[in-house]
Scaffold this motif. Sequence first.
Motif, PDB file in Angstrom:
ATOM      1  N   LEU A   6      35.279  36.218  29.987  1.00 48.40           N
ATOM      2  CA  LEU A   6      36.552  36.363  29.263  1.00 48.40           C
ATOM      3  C   LEU A   6      37.158  37.738  29.502  1.00 48.40           C
ATOM      4  N   VAL A   7      36.311  38.765  29.588  1.00 43.08           N
ATOM      5  CA  VAL A   7      36.787  40.129  29.876  1.00 43.08           C
ATOM      6  C   VAL A   7      37.480  40.163  31.237  1.00 43.08           C
ATOM      7  N   PHE A   8      37.038  39.331  32.141  1.00 44.38           N
ATOM      8  CA  PHE A   8      37.674  39.242  33.463  1.00 44.38           C
ATOM      9  C   PHE A   8      38.901  38.340  33.438  1.00 44.38           C
ATOM     10  N   PHE A   9      38.758  37.174  32.836  1.00 38.43           N
ATOM     11  CA  PHE A   9      39.835  36.186  32.901  1.00 38.43           C
ATOM     12  C   PHE A   9      41.098  36.597  32.142  1.00 38.43           C
ATOM     13  N   LEU A  10      40.950  37.260  31.017  1.00 44.02           N
ATOM     14  CA  LEU A  10      42.129  37.634  30.220  1.00 44.02           C
ATOM     15  C   LEU A  10      43.109  38.528  30.990  1.00 44.02           C
ATOM     16  N   VAL A  12      43.316  38.975  34.205  1.00 43.24           N
ATOM     17  CA  VAL A  12      43.789  38.243  35.391  1.00 43.24           C
ATOM     18  C   VAL A  12      44.887  37.263  34.991  1.00 43.24           C
ATOM     19  N   TYR A  13      44.666  36.550  33.899  1.00 36.72           N
ATOM     20  CA  TYR A  13      45.679  35.610  33.405  1.00 36.72           C
ATOM     21  C   TYR A  13      46.968  36.350  33.054  1.00 36.72           C
ATOM     22  N   ALA A  14      46.833  37.504  32.389  1.00 29.74           N
ATOM     23  CA  ALA A  14      48.006  38.298  32.019  1.00 29.74           C
ATOM     24  C   ALA A  14      48.761  38.757  33.265  1.00 29.74           C
ATOM     25  N   THR A  15      48.018  39.156  34.290  1.00 27.39           N
ATOM     26  CA  THR A  15      48.644  39.584  35.554  1.00 27.39           C
ATOM     27  C   THR A  15      49.422  38.448  36.190  1.00 27.39           C
ATOM     28  N   GLN A  16      48.815  37.262  36.200  1.00 25.09           N
ATOM     29  CA  GLN A  16      49.482  36.092  36.794  1.00 25.09           C
ATOM     30  C   GLN A  16      50.736  35.703  36.007  1.00 25.09           C
ATOM     31  N   CYS A  56      40.845  28.832  32.209  1.00 25.61           N
ATOM     32  CA  CYS A  56      39.585  29.588  32.111  1.00 25.61           C
ATOM     33  C   CYS A  56      39.490  30.327  30.778  1.00 25.61           C
ATOM     34  N   VAL A  57      40.599  30.946  30.369  1.00 26.56           N
ATOM     35  CA  VAL A  57      40.622  31.654  29.085  1.00 26.56           C
ATOM     36  C   VAL A  57      40.386  30.676  27.943  1.00 26.56           C
ATOM     37  N   LEU A 137      37.093  35.043  44.291  1.00 25.31           N
ATOM     38  CA  LEU A 137      35.719  35.340  44.677  1.00 25.31           C
ATOM     39  C   LEU A 137      34.904  35.844  43.488  1.00 25.31           C
ATOM     40  N   VAL A 138      35.508  36.698  42.673  1.00 30.10           N
ATOM     41  CA  VAL A 138      34.820  37.170  41.463  1.00 30.10           C
ATOM     42  C   VAL A 138      34.543  36.000  40.532  1.00 30.10           C
ATOM     43  N   ASP A 139      35.501  35.113  40.414  1.00 28.55           N
ATOM     44  CA  ASP A 139      35.337  33.916  39.587  1.00 28.55           C
ATOM     45  C   ASP A 139      34.129  33.099  40.041  1.00 28.55           C
TER      46      ASP A 139
END
Length: 232
Positions: A6-10, A12-16, A56-57, A137-139
């Motif tokens: 979640l620390v990664f996805f949040l 990334v989602y905001a960026t998208q 994902c989030v 890739l991180v995902d």
Amino acid sequence: MVSKSLVFFLPVYATQVYGLTWDIFLLPMGWETYGGKFKYLTFINMIIQTVYFGLCVANDLCGSNVRPSGRGERCRLQRWRDNFLATVVFPLGMFVVLTFWGIYAIDRELVYPKALDKVIPSWLNHIMHTTILPFLLVDKFLVYHQYPSRKTGFVTIMSLALLYLTWILWVAYYANIWVYPILKVLQPHQKVVFILAMLVLFVFLYLLGEFINKTIWGEERSHAQKKKKKSS
């Protein structure tokens, strides 16, 4: 407790979301011609990647992240996430990045004319064409994705590829617009070869995603299956 994923996805989602919002509302170029921005694979990919990372989030907040060695069943959200990533998100995202920068390296005017530098901010160009590769890739390393059968995967990605191909050929026929400059300069037989090569690349990227998933999670899955057999 907040999960690592979640620390990664949040962010990334905001960026998208930020990039897609800017592209839709603050970058008017592209809407004025037939089909609008929906004729561009990059724009379609941005929508798909944004939906995926939003999924994902949502899954991290109220779904499940069942690993190969974990107990329990995957919830519906996780199943959707896994199938979406395997059959659409990963191959399409990688395809956009690799084909864009590959053609750009040969002759940028064939895919992203220099005049666009004055219109599209460089950071937005990288959200559209660069950052999705490391994000995906991180995902792959962060969360386990259960792939569908190869037949299901191939049918899905080829259906999407042929649907998009039909769409851009219709745009070229109906509105006399070649969505990508490279298709305009190629001879008919060269177009056929180019399109077939792109279809092969798309299938290869699906297999690459499957291979990466197996490489990262295969050992854990194998141990889990052996343990399950012993206990049964």
